[in-house]
Motif scaffolding. Structure first.
Motif, PDB file in Angstrom:
ATOM      1  N   ARG A   7      -9.807   8.121  -4.311  1.00  0.00           N
ATOM      2  CA  ARG A   7      -9.957   7.118  -5.373  1.00  0.00           C
ATOM      3  C   ARG A   7      -8.936   6.036  -5.088  1.00  0.00           C
ATOM      4  NH1 ARG A   7      -6.770   7.404  -9.721  1.00  0.00           N
ATOM      5  NH2 ARG A   7      -6.613   9.666  -9.504  1.00  0.00           N
ATOM      6  N   LEU A   8      -9.315   4.788  -5.249  1.00  0.00           N
ATOM      7  CA  LEU A   8      -8.394   3.681  -5.027  1.00  0.00           C
ATOM      8  C   LEU A   8      -7.748   3.299  -6.354  1.00  0.00           C
ATOM      9  CD1 LEU A   8     -10.588   1.416  -2.730  1.00  0.00           C
ATOM     10  CD2 LEU A   8      -8.952   3.188  -2.061  1.00  0.00           C
ATOM     11  N   ALA A   9      -6.482   2.911  -6.317  1.00  0.00           N
ATOM     12  CA  ALA A   9      -5.777   2.460  -7.517  1.00  0.00           C
ATOM     13  C   ALA A   9      -5.151   1.102  -7.214  1.00  0.00           C
ATOM     14  CB  ALA A   9      -4.705   3.475  -7.919  1.00  0.00           C
ATOM     15  N   PHE A  10      -5.368   0.152  -8.121  1.00  0.00           N
ATOM     16  CA  PHE A  10      -4.865  -1.203  -7.952  1.00  0.00           C
ATOM     17  C   PHE A  10      -3.944  -1.544  -9.107  1.00  0.00           C
ATOM     18  CE2 PHE A  10      -9.046  -1.208  -5.909  1.00  0.00           C
ATOM     19  CZ  PHE A  10      -8.731  -1.706  -4.659  1.00  0.00           C
ATOM     20  N   GLU A  11      -2.721  -1.970  -8.794  1.00  0.00           N
ATOM     21  CA  GLU A  11      -1.828  -2.461  -9.830  1.00  0.00           C
ATOM     22  C   GLU A  11      -2.235  -3.890 -10.164  1.00  0.00           C
ATOM     23  OE1 GLU A  11       2.890  -3.076 -10.922  1.00  0.00           O
ATOM     24  OE2 GLU A  11       2.346  -2.448  -8.903  1.00  0.00           O
ATOM     25  N   VAL A  12      -2.414  -4.157 -11.457  1.00  0.00           N
ATOM     26  CA  VAL A  12      -2.802  -5.478 -11.933  1.00  0.00           C
ATOM     27  C   VAL A  12      -1.832  -5.916 -13.022  1.00  0.00           C
ATOM     28  CG1 VAL A  12      -5.252  -5.172 -11.341  1.00  0.00           C
ATOM     29  CG2 VAL A  12      -4.446  -4.497 -13.605  1.00  0.00           C
ATOM     30  N   ASP A  13      -1.843  -7.203 -13.338  1.00  0.00           N
ATOM     31  CA  ASP A  13      -0.945  -7.724 -14.375  1.00  0.00           C
ATOM     32  C   ASP A  13      -1.392  -7.334 -15.778  1.00  0.00           C
ATOM     33  OD1 ASP A  13       0.744  -8.951 -12.519  1.00  0.00           O
ATOM     34  OD2 ASP A  13      -0.380 -10.829 -12.583  1.00  0.00           O
ATOM     35  N   ASP A  14      -2.706  -7.250 -16.004  1.00  0.00           N
ATOM     36  CA  ASP A  14      -3.236  -6.947 -17.333  1.00  0.00           C
ATOM     37  C   ASP A  14      -4.447  -6.035 -17.175  1.00  0.00           C
ATOM     38  OD1 ASP A  14      -4.576  -7.022 -19.850  1.00  0.00           O
ATOM     39  OD2 ASP A  14      -3.649  -8.963 -20.301  1.00  0.00           O
ATOM     40  N   ALA A  15      -4.229  -4.736 -17.302  1.00  0.00           N
ATOM     41  CA  ALA A  15      -5.294  -3.764 -17.060  1.00  0.00           C
ATOM     42  C   ALA A  15      -6.485  -3.929 -18.010  1.00  0.00           C
ATOM     43  CB  ALA A  15      -4.741  -2.340 -17.114  1.00  0.00           C
ATOM     44  N   ALA A  21       0.832  -1.203   0.000  1.00  0.00           N
ATOM     45  CA  ALA A  21       0.000   0.000   0.000  1.00  0.00           C
ATOM     46  C   ALA A  21       0.868   1.254   0.000  1.00  0.00           C
ATOM     47  CB  ALA A  21      -0.905   0.015   1.232  1.00  0.00           C
ATOM     48  N   THR A  22       0.388   2.273  -0.704  1.00  0.00           N
ATOM     49  CA  THR A  22       1.013   3.582  -0.678  1.00  0.00           C
ATOM     50  C   THR A  22      -0.093   4.616  -0.524  1.00  0.00           C
ATOM     51  OG1 THR A  22       0.921   3.842  -3.085  1.00  0.00           O
ATOM     52  CG2 THR A  22       2.938   2.875  -2.159  1.00  0.00           C
ATOM     53  N   LEU A  23       0.263   5.809  -0.129  1.00  0.00           N
ATOM     54  CA  LEU A  23      -0.678   6.917  -0.048  1.00  0.00           C
ATOM     55  C   LEU A  23      -0.196   7.974  -1.024  1.00  0.00           C
ATOM     56  CD1 LEU A  23      -3.108   8.296   1.292  1.00  0.00           C
ATOM     57  CD2 LEU A  23      -1.532   9.166   3.032  1.00  0.00           C
ATOM     58  N   GLU A  24      -0.985   8.214  -2.058  1.00  0.00           N
ATOM     59  CA  GLU A  24      -0.637   9.199  -3.083  1.00  0.00           C
ATOM     60  C   GLU A  24      -1.424  10.469  -2.799  1.00  0.00           C
ATOM     61  OE1 GLU A  24      -1.359   9.611  -7.875  1.00  0.00           O
ATOM     62  OE2 GLU A  24      -0.858   7.639  -7.056  1.00  0.00           O
ATOM     63  N   ILE A  25      -0.725  11.563  -2.624  1.00  0.00           N
ATOM     64  CA  ILE A  25      -1.361  12.842  -2.330  1.00  0.00           C
ATOM     65  C   ILE A  25      -1.062  13.785  -3.488  1.00  0.00           C
ATOM     66  CG2 ILE A  25      -1.465  14.791  -0.737  1.00  0.00           C
ATOM     67  CD1 ILE A  25      -0.483  12.820   1.459  1.00  0.00           C
ATOM     68  N   GLY A  26      -2.117  14.326  -4.106  1.00  0.00           N
ATOM     69  CA  GLY A  26      -1.935  15.214  -5.252  1.00  0.00           C
ATOM     70  C   GLY A  26      -2.732  16.488  -5.100  1.00  0.00           C
TER      71      GLY A  26
END
Length: 134
Positions: free
Chosen positions: A80-88, A53-58
């Motif tokens: 908004r949640l962001a998930f890294e996947v193998d095949d978007a 997990a990371t916290l991205e602040i923009g």
């Protein structure tokens, strides 16, 4: 540098349709179940493993730019949640077939990842991303 105190990021989401949210994130997106508790009646919770997990602040300007780049037809909410996947693209199709609404088709971003945007159960908006070369 300060000492790292945080050991885990846990995002807590209230889902009116608990079973649908669990099905979508656990069974379709493939997040494994770490823990589950039921205190009786409708009092249930599941903790799903999301990997690292990371916290991205923009800034608001950055978030609007990401919305534009990802082709989002609906602006990002404050979280908004962001998930890294193998095949978007494949994950996007799977989540759409499971009831997610695609609000941004898979695109290759200037930062060399393939990203898409989904309106998901529990009122969440998520980004799926596939890093270049993965």
């Amino acid at each position: 540098m300060t000492q790292q105190r945080v050991r885990q990021l846990r995002v807590v989401v209230e889902a009116a349709d608990y079973d649908e949210a669990v099905r979508f994130f656990r069974d379709v997106l493939g997040m494994s179940e770490e823990l589950a508790y039921a205190e009786g009646g409708d009092d249930r919770v599941v903790i799903l493993d999301a990997g690292r997990a990371t916290l991205e602040i923009g800034t608001p300007a950055h978030i609007r730019e990401v919305d534009r780049v990802e082709g989002a037809t609906v602006p990002s909410p404050a979280i908004r949640l962001a998930f890294e996947v193998d095949d978007a693209p494949v994950a996007t199709e799977d989540l759409a077939a499971a009831g997610g609404e695609v609000v941004g088709e898979p695109v290759t971003t200037p930062w060399r990842s393939v990203n898409s945007r989904i309106a998901a159960p529990a009122g969440l908006q998520i980004t799926l991303f596939q890093e270049a070369g993965s």
